[in-house]
Design a protein around this motif. Structure first.
Motif, PDB file in Angstrom:
ATOM      1  N   ARG A  19      21.139 -39.345  -2.043  1.00 52.54           N
ATOM      2  CA  ARG A  19      20.862 -39.180  -0.620  1.00 52.54           C
ATOM      3  C   ARG A  19      19.962 -37.963  -0.452  1.00 52.54           C
ATOM      4  NH1 ARG A  19      21.203 -42.213   3.144  1.00 52.54           N
ATOM      5  NH2 ARG A  19      21.773 -40.595   4.594  1.00 52.54           N
ATOM      6  N   ILE A  20      19.004 -38.071   0.469  1.00 53.86           N
ATOM      7  CA  ILE A  20      17.995 -37.034   0.611  1.00 53.86           C
ATOM      8  C   ILE A  20      17.728 -36.764   2.087  1.00 53.86           C
ATOM      9  CG2 ILE A  20      16.044 -38.621   0.564  1.00 53.86           C
ATOM     10  CD1 ILE A  20      14.574 -36.652  -1.221  1.00 53.86           C
ATOM     11  N   LYS A  21      17.385 -35.529   2.375  1.00 56.48           N
ATOM     12  CA  LYS A  21      16.950 -35.136   3.712  1.00 56.48           C
ATOM     13  C   LYS A  21      15.549 -34.559   3.569  1.00 56.48           C
ATOM     14  CE  LYS A  21      17.849 -31.520   7.094  1.00 56.48           C
ATOM     15  NZ  LYS A  21      18.776 -30.435   7.438  1.00 56.48           N
ATOM     16  N   LEU A  22      14.618 -35.055   4.367  1.00 55.73           N
ATOM     17  CA  LEU A  22      13.239 -34.580   4.340  1.00 55.73           C
ATOM     18  C   LEU A  22      12.936 -33.862   5.647  1.00 55.73           C
ATOM     19  CD1 LEU A  22      11.594 -37.885   3.132  1.00 55.73           C
ATOM     20  CD2 LEU A  22      11.958 -35.857   1.744  1.00 55.73           C
ATOM     21  N   VAL A  23      12.353 -32.696   5.561  1.00 57.45           N
ATOM     22  CA  VAL A  23      11.851 -31.993   6.735  1.00 57.45           C
ATOM     23  C   VAL A  23      10.339 -31.927   6.546  1.00 57.45           C
ATOM     24  CG1 VAL A  23      11.890 -29.876   8.079  1.00 57.45           C
ATOM     25  CG2 VAL A  23      13.976 -30.675   6.949  1.00 57.45           C
ATOM     26  N   GLY A  36      17.466 -40.476   4.009  1.00 64.59           N
ATOM     27  CA  GLY A  36      17.388 -41.719   3.262  1.00 64.59           C
ATOM     28  C   GLY A  36      17.860 -41.542   1.835  1.00 64.59           C
ATOM     29  N   VAL A  37      17.332 -42.410   0.967  1.00 63.10           N
ATOM     30  CA  VAL A  37      17.683 -42.403  -0.449  1.00 63.10           C
ATOM     31  C   VAL A  37      16.394 -42.325  -1.267  1.00 63.10           C
ATOM     32  CG1 VAL A  37      18.744 -43.732  -2.318  1.00 63.10           C
ATOM     33  CG2 VAL A  37      19.766 -43.758  -0.045  1.00 63.10           C
ATOM     34  N   LEU A  38      16.350 -41.403  -2.211  1.00 63.71           N
ATOM     35  CA  LEU A  38      15.207 -41.311  -3.126  1.00 63.71           C
ATOM     36  C   LEU A  38      15.234 -42.538  -4.025  1.00 63.71           C
ATOM     37  CD1 LEU A  38      12.844 -39.670  -4.281  1.00 63.71           C
ATOM     38  CD2 LEU A  38      14.489 -38.540  -5.775  1.00 63.71           C
ATOM     39  N   SER A  39      14.234 -43.415  -3.878  1.00 61.53           N
ATOM     40  CA  SER A  39      14.332 -44.704  -4.559  1.00 61.53           C
ATOM     41  C   SER A  39      13.430 -44.841  -5.777  1.00 61.53           C
ATOM     42  CB  SER A  39      14.037 -45.839  -3.580  1.00 61.53           C
ATOM     43  OG  SER A  39      12.707 -45.747  -3.121  1.00 61.53           O
ATOM     44  N   GLU A  40      12.204 -44.334  -5.714  1.00 55.99           N
ATOM     45  CA  GLU A  40      11.274 -44.553  -6.826  1.00 55.99           C
ATOM     46  C   GLU A  40      10.423 -43.319  -7.076  1.00 55.99           C
ATOM     47  OE1 GLU A  40       9.251 -48.460  -6.698  1.00 55.99           O
ATOM     48  OE2 GLU A  40      10.402 -48.739  -4.855  1.00 55.99           O
ATOM     49  N   ILE A  41      10.034 -43.149  -8.341  1.00 61.43           N
ATOM     50  CA  ILE A  41       9.176 -42.053  -8.770  1.00 61.43           C
ATOM     51  C   ILE A  41       7.956 -42.660  -9.458  1.00 61.43           C
ATOM     52  CG2 ILE A  41       9.008 -40.075 -10.325  1.00 61.43           C
ATOM     53  CD1 ILE A  41      10.912 -39.523  -8.080  1.00 61.43           C
ATOM     54  N   ASN A  49      13.588 -44.550   0.682  1.00 59.39           N
ATOM     55  CA  ASN A  49      14.038 -45.599   1.595  1.00 59.39           C
ATOM     56  C   ASN A  49      14.810 -44.925   2.711  1.00 59.39           C
ATOM     57  OD1 ASN A  49      12.967 -47.706   0.099  1.00 59.39           O
ATOM     58  ND2 ASN A  49      14.820 -47.952  -1.098  1.00 59.39           N
ATOM     59  N   LEU A  50      14.320 -45.067   3.948  1.00 55.23           N
ATOM     60  CA  LEU A  50      14.897 -44.371   5.086  1.00 55.23           C
ATOM     61  C   LEU A  50      16.087 -45.116   5.674  1.00 55.23           C
ATOM     62  CD1 LEU A  50      11.600 -43.350   6.892  1.00 55.23           C
ATOM     63  CD2 LEU A  50      13.031 -41.933   5.442  1.00 55.23           C
ATOM     64  N   ASP A  51      16.960 -44.372   6.332  1.00 51.59           N
ATOM     65  CA  ASP A  51      18.081 -44.960   7.058  1.00 51.59           C
ATOM     66  C   ASP A  51      17.517 -45.737   8.248  1.00 51.59           C
ATOM     67  OD1 ASP A  51      19.740 -43.675   5.294  1.00 51.59           O
ATOM     68  OD2 ASP A  51      20.244 -42.038   6.661  1.00 51.59           O
ATOM     69  N   HIS A  77      21.829 -34.329  -0.305  1.00 52.58           N
ATOM     70  CA  HIS A  77      23.157 -34.292   0.304  1.00 52.58           C
ATOM     71  C   HIS A  77      24.258 -34.258  -0.747  1.00 52.58           C
ATOM     72  CE1 HIS A  77      21.646 -34.917   4.316  1.00 52.58           C
ATOM     73  NE2 HIS A  77      20.946 -35.942   3.897  1.00 52.58           N
ATOM     74  N   ASP A  78      23.988 -34.753  -1.947  1.00 54.30           N
ATOM     75  CA  ASP A  78      25.010 -34.867  -2.984  1.00 54.30           C
ATOM     76  C   ASP A  78      25.476 -33.512  -3.498  1.00 54.30           C
ATOM     77  OD1 ASP A  78      24.514 -37.516  -2.647  1.00 54.30           O
ATOM     78  OD2 ASP A  78      23.488 -37.772  -4.563  1.00 54.30           O
ATOM     79  N   HIS A  79      24.588 -32.557  -3.460  1.00 60.70           N
ATOM     80  CA  HIS A  79      24.867 -31.250  -4.051  1.00 60.70           C
ATOM     81  C   HIS A  79      24.745 -30.184  -2.979  1.00 60.70           C
ATOM     82  CE1 HIS A  79      24.694 -33.327  -7.862  1.00 60.70           C
ATOM     83  NE2 HIS A  79      23.524 -33.817  -7.511  1.00 60.70           N
TER      84      HIS A  79
END
Length: 85
Positions: A19-23, A36-41, A49-51, A77-79
């Protein structure tokens, strides 16, 4: 410690699926916050991928240089709420 695009990419590779938060800096003194979720690199960009309940579109991509230049701030969000820098 010297920050480079390679170190930013390496840190993000270890967090795929988290899970990720982008500002995002969107203009003078304006910011947009997305979750959202960090999906691909990829070699030049990463995809989130956004909520769907918060956004009208489902995916966004940013370059590693956006993080390096502080145009985008990434928090997981995980850490701990430490930004990737």
């Amino acid at each position: 410690m010297s920050i480079s695009i390679a170190t930013i990419k390496e840190e993000l590779e270890n967090k795929v699926g988290s899970r990720i938060k982008l500002v995002v800096q969107t203009g003078r003194k304006r910011q947009t916050e997305r979750h959202g979720v960090l999906s691909e690199i990829y070699p030049s960009v990463f995809i989130v991928n956004l909520d769907q309940d918060e956004n009208s579109f489902e995916r966004v991509s940013y370059s590693y240089a956006d993080i390096l230049t502080h145009s985008v701030e990434v928090k997981f969000h995980d850490h701990t709420e430490e930004p990737v820098e």
